[in-house]
Write a protein that holds these residues in place. Structure first.
Motif, PDB file in Angstrom:
ATOM      1  N   TYR A 334     -41.628  28.122  22.434  1.00 28.32           N
ATOM      2  CA  TYR A 334     -41.341  28.784  21.191  1.00 28.32           C
ATOM      3  C   TYR A 334     -39.955  28.635  20.614  1.00 28.32           C
ATOM      4  O   TYR A 334     -39.033  28.513  21.404  1.00 28.32           O
ATOM      5  N   THR A 335     -39.945  28.353  19.552  1.00 27.41           N
ATOM      6  CA  THR A 335     -38.552  28.185  18.533  1.00 27.41           C
ATOM      7  C   THR A 335     -38.342  29.611  17.837  1.00 27.41           C
ATOM      8  O   THR A 335     -39.142  29.944  16.998  1.00 27.41           O
ATOM      9  N   PHE A 336     -37.082  29.960  18.092  1.00 22.66           N
ATOM     10  CA  PHE A 336     -36.795  31.224  17.602  1.00 22.66           C
ATOM     11  C   PHE A 336     -36.258  31.026  16.052  1.00 22.66           C
ATOM     12  O   PHE A 336     -35.582  30.259  15.679  1.00 22.66           O
ATOM     13  N   LYS A 337     -36.560  32.302  15.310  1.00 26.73           N
ATOM     14  CA  LYS A 337     -36.438  32.085  13.846  1.00 26.73           C
ATOM     15  C   LYS A 337     -35.145  32.948  13.560  1.00 26.73           C
ATOM     16  O   LYS A 337     -34.731  32.828  12.316  1.00 26.73           O
ATOM     17  N   MET A 338     -34.644  33.636  14.547  1.00 26.68           N
ATOM     18  CA  MET A 338     -33.334  34.553  14.202  1.00 26.68           C
ATOM     19  C   MET A 338     -32.330  34.333  15.311  1.00 26.68           C
ATOM     20  O   MET A 338     -32.629  33.742  16.355  1.00 26.68           O
TER      21      MET A 338
END
Length: 391
Positions: A334-338
């Motif tokens: 998963y790639t974080f958005k924040m």
């Protein structure tokens, strides 16, 4: 023609405002101006608890800058002016969450730095038991069960910008690896000594049992809260500065941190993982998510990042026999958005902070604490309520 001029002038004569109209216009202007200042520039904040002592005391009134980190555009725009989440007197909601805007922030003067003192919305304040907000709703459910809590209390949910405001020190920034051993925090493997105003419990041993406790009061100790653990030793909450001065006294034999061994499991701490037996003095290492960072999803990482992925970033997560599913798609990463932060109180053994609820998402950040403009001691006598030295 003169007659026409007379009628034209008469029709265009500007009516004078009544006194009531002038007052109403002045009040509307003041409310709008104050609201804009509060949203985009600066806001007053009062310290409600002792989690930041001795840096900040209960009753300290601060100004919080919205400019330093960039003002957050209201996410719940329809709200009563000057009220946060609850109306005074009536106790009803001070906002309408039928309209919700996405998170946006204006450009700021700087990013959040390590050791900044930050005001933010409590991440676990999304669900609240109105009649019992201490401990949090989630703690209550874990202790007494969901059915019991929902039958006893009024349960409500709150949008991000209407969650309880709290204040802590930023210990770790996005991408940092934070840990704690024997009461000392390490960032990226480097120990970070306690701040001069941080408080921890110390075991103090004396050379004699004949002790003048007036000296302790002069050094800032709360004598009434000192616990005697043997004829010649006491347990006291103190800052490193206080202990440094204490050690210079000829009747003091030793003074050292009193912390929990790493074998003690406090249980109800982040990330609530049976394989991580952490306590308030020993935890980690934990990597703080940063925007764009990709984490591999497995049984080790999911306890740490599950809430951030699901609750803060708004994804649907399911565990199936063949792995983790995010938004109904099988995912191995998963790639974080924040960006996220790790927050802790300076009064280390009297602070509900990231050790209990985990990461602080960037959309929960309210602003940076600037300075104390008034300090009010509720416990003092009438003539000594203002702490002049702290203002």
């Amino acid at each position: 023609m003169p007659g026409w001029k007379f009628f034209l002038k008469k029709d265009h004569v500007k009516k004078e405002k009544t006194k009531k109209r002038e007052w109403l216009d002045a009040i509307i202007f003041a409310v709008v101006a104050a609201t804009l200042i509060r949203i985009f520039l600066i806001e007053a904040y009062a310290i409600p608890s002792g989690s930041m002592e001795k840096t900040l005391l209960i009753g300290d009134h601060l100004f919080v800058s919205k400019v330093n980190y960039g003002a957050r555009i209201p996410m719940t725009p329809i709200a009563f002016p000057f009220a946060h989440h609850t109306m005074p007197l009536t106790g009803t909601k001070a906002y309408w969450d039928g309209v919700q805007w996405k998170y946006h922030r204006l450009p700021g003067l700087s990013d959040i730095k390590r050791n900044d003192i930050v005001v933010f919305n409590l991440p676990v304040g999304d669900t609240v038991a109105l009649e019992n907000q201490e401990p949090s709703y989630y703690n209550l459910v874990r202790q007494f069960g969901r059915q019991s809590i929902h039958s006893q209390y009024t349960i409500t949910s709150r949008p991000v910008d209407k969650r309880e405001n709290i204040i802590k020190r930023c210990i770790g920034i996005p991408g940092d690896i934070v840990s704690m051993k024997e009461g000392i925090v390490s960032i990226n493997g480097k120990p970070e000594p306690l701040k001069s105003t941080s408080q921890m419990p110390y075991r103090i041993q004396f050379k004699t049992t004949d002790i003048n406790f007036d000296v302790f009061s002069e050094l800032g100790f709360t004598v009434s809260e000192m616990q005697q653990i043997s004829p010649d030793s006491y347990l006291a909450i103190a800052s490193p500065d206080m202990i440094g001065k204490l050690k210079k006294l000829d009747f003091v034999k030793s003074a050292g941190l009193e912390v929990k061994p790493d074998t003690v499991n406090d249980g109800d701490l982040f990330p609530l993982d049976a394989n991580r037996k952490w306590n308030t003095d020993n935890f980690g290492p934990v990597k703080i998510p940063s925007k764009g960072w990709t984490v591999q999803l497995d049984s080790t990482t999911m306890p740490l990042y599950y809430r951030a992925i699901r609750t803060y970033e708004g994804n649907k997560i399911e565990r199936k026999t063949d792995g983790w599913y995010i938004n109904d798609k099988l995912a191995s990463s998963y790639t974080f958005k924040m960006n996220y932060y790790w927050m802790m109180g300076d009064n280390r053994h009297n602070s509900i902070d990231s050790r209990h609820w985990g990461f602080l998402p960037e959309d929960h950040v309210v602003g940076k604490a600037l300075f104390i403009w008034m300090s009010w001691d509720k416990e003092a006598s009438f003539f000594h309520k203002i702490r002049w030295g702290d203002c």
